[in-house]
Design an enzyme around this catalytic site. Structure first.
Site, PDB file in Angstrom:
ATOM      1  N   ASN A   8      -5.753   4.390  40.100  1.00  0.00           N
ATOM      2  CA  ASN A   8      -5.834   2.952  39.840  1.00  0.00           C
ATOM      3  C   ASN A   8      -4.391   2.431  39.824  1.00  0.00           C
ATOM      4  O   ASN A   8      -3.637   2.737  38.894  1.00  0.00           O
ATOM      5  CB  ASN A   8      -6.508   2.750  38.493  1.00  0.00           C
ATOM      6  CG  ASN A   8      -7.093   1.392  38.249  1.00  0.00           C
ATOM      7  OD1 ASN A   8      -7.505   1.105  37.136  1.00  0.00           O
ATOM      8  ND2 ASN A   8      -7.157   0.526  39.240  1.00  0.00           N
ATOM      9  N   ASN A  62      -5.551  -9.185  37.918  1.00  0.00           N
ATOM     10  CA  ASN A  62      -6.236  -8.470  38.988  1.00  0.00           C
ATOM     11  C   ASN A  62      -5.663  -8.873  40.345  1.00  0.00           C
ATOM     12  O   ASN A  62      -4.908  -9.836  40.464  1.00  0.00           O
ATOM     13  CB  ASN A  62      -7.728  -8.777  38.945  1.00  0.00           C
ATOM     14  CG  ASN A  62      -8.391  -8.270  37.681  1.00  0.00           C
ATOM     15  OD1 ASN A  62      -8.208  -7.118  37.291  1.00  0.00           O
ATOM     16  ND2 ASN A  62      -9.151  -9.137  37.029  1.00  0.00           N
ATOM     17  N   CYS A  71      -7.588  -3.396  30.496  1.00  0.00           N
ATOM     18  CA  CYS A  71      -7.457  -2.481  31.624  1.00  0.00           C
ATOM     19  C   CYS A  71      -6.833  -1.202  31.103  1.00  0.00           C
ATOM     20  O   CYS A  71      -5.626  -1.152  30.833  1.00  0.00           O
ATOM     21  CB  CYS A  71      -6.607  -3.087  32.742  1.00  0.00           C
ATOM     22  SG  CYS A  71      -6.500  -2.003  34.192  1.00  0.00           S
ATOM     23  N   GLY A  72      -7.665  -0.182  30.919  1.00  0.00           N
ATOM     24  CA  GLY A  72      -7.187   1.058  30.313  1.00  0.00           C
ATOM     25  C   GLY A  72      -6.108   1.740  31.116  1.00  0.00           C
ATOM     26  O   GLY A  72      -5.117   2.238  30.558  1.00  0.00           O
ATOM     27  N   ASN A  73      -6.256   1.777  32.439  1.00  0.00           N
ATOM     28  CA  ASN A  73      -5.243   2.452  33.249  1.00  0.00           C
ATOM     29  C   ASN A  73      -3.936   1.666  33.301  1.00  0.00           C
ATOM     30  O   ASN A  73      -2.851   2.257  33.364  1.00  0.00           O
ATOM     31  CB  ASN A  73      -5.777   2.697  34.657  1.00  0.00           C
ATOM     32  CG  ASN A  73      -6.726   3.878  34.703  1.00  0.00           C
ATOM     33  OD1 ASN A  73      -6.552   4.860  33.981  1.00  0.00           O
ATOM     34  ND2 ASN A  73      -7.736   3.796  35.552  1.00  0.00           N
ATOM     35  N   ARG A 194     -14.552  -6.025  39.088  1.00  0.00           N
ATOM     36  CA  ARG A 194     -14.397  -7.483  39.155  1.00  0.00           C
ATOM     37  C   ARG A 194     -12.908  -7.812  39.203  1.00  0.00           C
ATOM     38  O   ARG A 194     -12.108  -7.211  38.496  1.00  0.00           O
ATOM     39  CB  ARG A 194     -15.034  -8.105  37.902  1.00  0.00           C
ATOM     40  CG  ARG A 194     -14.898  -9.610  37.784  1.00  0.00           C
ATOM     41  CD  ARG A 194     -15.457 -10.093  36.452  1.00  0.00           C
ATOM     42  NE  ARG A 194     -14.738  -9.525  35.329  1.00  0.00           N
ATOM     43  CZ  ARG A 194     -15.129  -9.634  34.060  1.00  0.00           C
ATOM     44  NH1 ARG A 194     -16.224 -10.276  33.752  1.00  0.00           N
ATOM     45  NH2 ARG A 194     -14.409  -9.093  33.094  1.00  0.00           N
ATOM     46  N   CYS A 203     -11.203   3.736  36.917  1.00  0.00           N
ATOM     47  CA  CYS A 203     -11.240   2.601  35.997  1.00  0.00           C
ATOM     48  C   CYS A 203     -11.323   3.138  34.570  1.00  0.00           C
ATOM     49  O   CYS A 203     -12.304   3.793  34.212  1.00  0.00           O
ATOM     50  CB  CYS A 203     -12.436   1.702  36.313  1.00  0.00           C
ATOM     51  SG  CYS A 203     -12.621   0.305  35.177  1.00  0.00           S
ATOM     52  N   GLY A 204     -10.294   2.866  33.787  1.00  0.00           N
ATOM     53  CA  GLY A 204     -10.247   3.395  32.426  1.00  0.00           C
ATOM     54  C   GLY A 204     -11.309   2.826  31.517  1.00  0.00           C
ATOM     55  O   GLY A 204     -12.020   3.557  30.818  1.00  0.00           O
TER      56      GLY A 204
END
Length: 262
Positions: A8, A62, A71-73, A194, A203-204
């Site tokens: 990511n 985004n 957004c974890g990553n 999204r 996706c984290g």
């Protein structure tokens, strides 16, 4: 700097825009464009707000210029950068007003994700001509999860786009995850994000949503789970030892290159 967390990828800018005149929506679209820009799933802006303890404010846009509330990553990438820049292994990160803990280990970076409302059988959709129920889990941002027999058979872009814009999930829409259970603490996942409006390699917050739903359905144990993604660089998810609604998500972070915008 360009970094990626388990595939990511993000453009990270530190201490940007001192005079506050930059249009970050347009900048994110320009920099994240795969063919005409640097190419990334998102643009991450970070600034230090405290040095003792080390606290960083983080904004993630985004690829389409919209703001990601979680957004974890991206958070993991910022924590890795902060460890390299300031020599700190423990960092506090604030994204969209929510505080996240971060721990940087030798080959893994862990951040916390707060789990809010969950709902089994939230909305029904069709996957490969068959009806499937999607469960919902808010992990700092909206996610739905469909547990499927084989994630490789799912047309992720088509099915993900349909559910992302489902009228029952309007107006915000959602991130869409397709999850296969492969063991008592092992999942495979594909995620339509999204804001990127496409499948991403990892996706984290989606990995956390997948584990939360699998636990609610009794499909995995209550301990740590490994989530295998399209990048073939798994993320690991485990419950926080002290906070009931908090999970840790961890995995590697890689620096792609450093540069200077002109």
């Amino acid at each position: 700097m360009k970094l990626h967390g388990a595939g990511n990828d993000f453009v990270l800018l530190s201490r940007p825009d001192p005079d506050g005149t930059t249009n970050w929506t347009d900048t994110a679209r320009h920099l994240c464009a795969r063919r005409t820009g640097i190419g990334a799933d998102g643009l991450v802006l970070t600034a230090v707000t405290s040095t003792d303890p080390l606290v960083l404010d983080v904004t993630c846009l985004n690829a389409d210029g919209s703001v990601a509330t979680m957004c974890g990553n991206a958070l993991r990438c910022v924590a890795w950068w902060a460890a390299a820049e300031y020599g700190r292994r423990s960092v506090e990160l604030v994204m969209d007003g929510v505080k996240h803990q971060a721990l940087v280990e030798d080959d893994e970076v862990w951040v916390t994700a707060e789990v809010g409302e969950t709902a089994l059988r939230r909305v029904e959709g069709v996957i490969d001509g068959r009806p499937f129920w999607y469960d919902a889990a808010h992990t700092g941002t909206e996610h739905v999860v469909a547990v499927v027999p084989d994630v490789d058979r799912v047309d992720t872009d088509r099915c993900g786009r349909m559910m992302r814009h489902h009228p029952q999930l309007a107006p915000l829409g959602t991130n869409v995850n397709f999850v296969q259970v492969t063991g008592p603490d092992d999942l495979r996942i594909r995620t339509y994000e999204r804001g990127v409006e496409a499948e991403t390699l990892s996706c984290g917050s989606g990995a956390v949503a997948a584990v939360v739903i699998a636990r609610l359905r009794g499909l995995v144990t209550d301990g740590q789970a490994t989530v295998h993604n399209r990048s073939e660089t798994p993320l690991r998810v485990r419950p926080h030892a002290e906070r009931h609604s908090t999970f840790w998500v961890g995995g590697p972070v890689t620096q792609v290159y450093r540069g200077e915008l002109t």
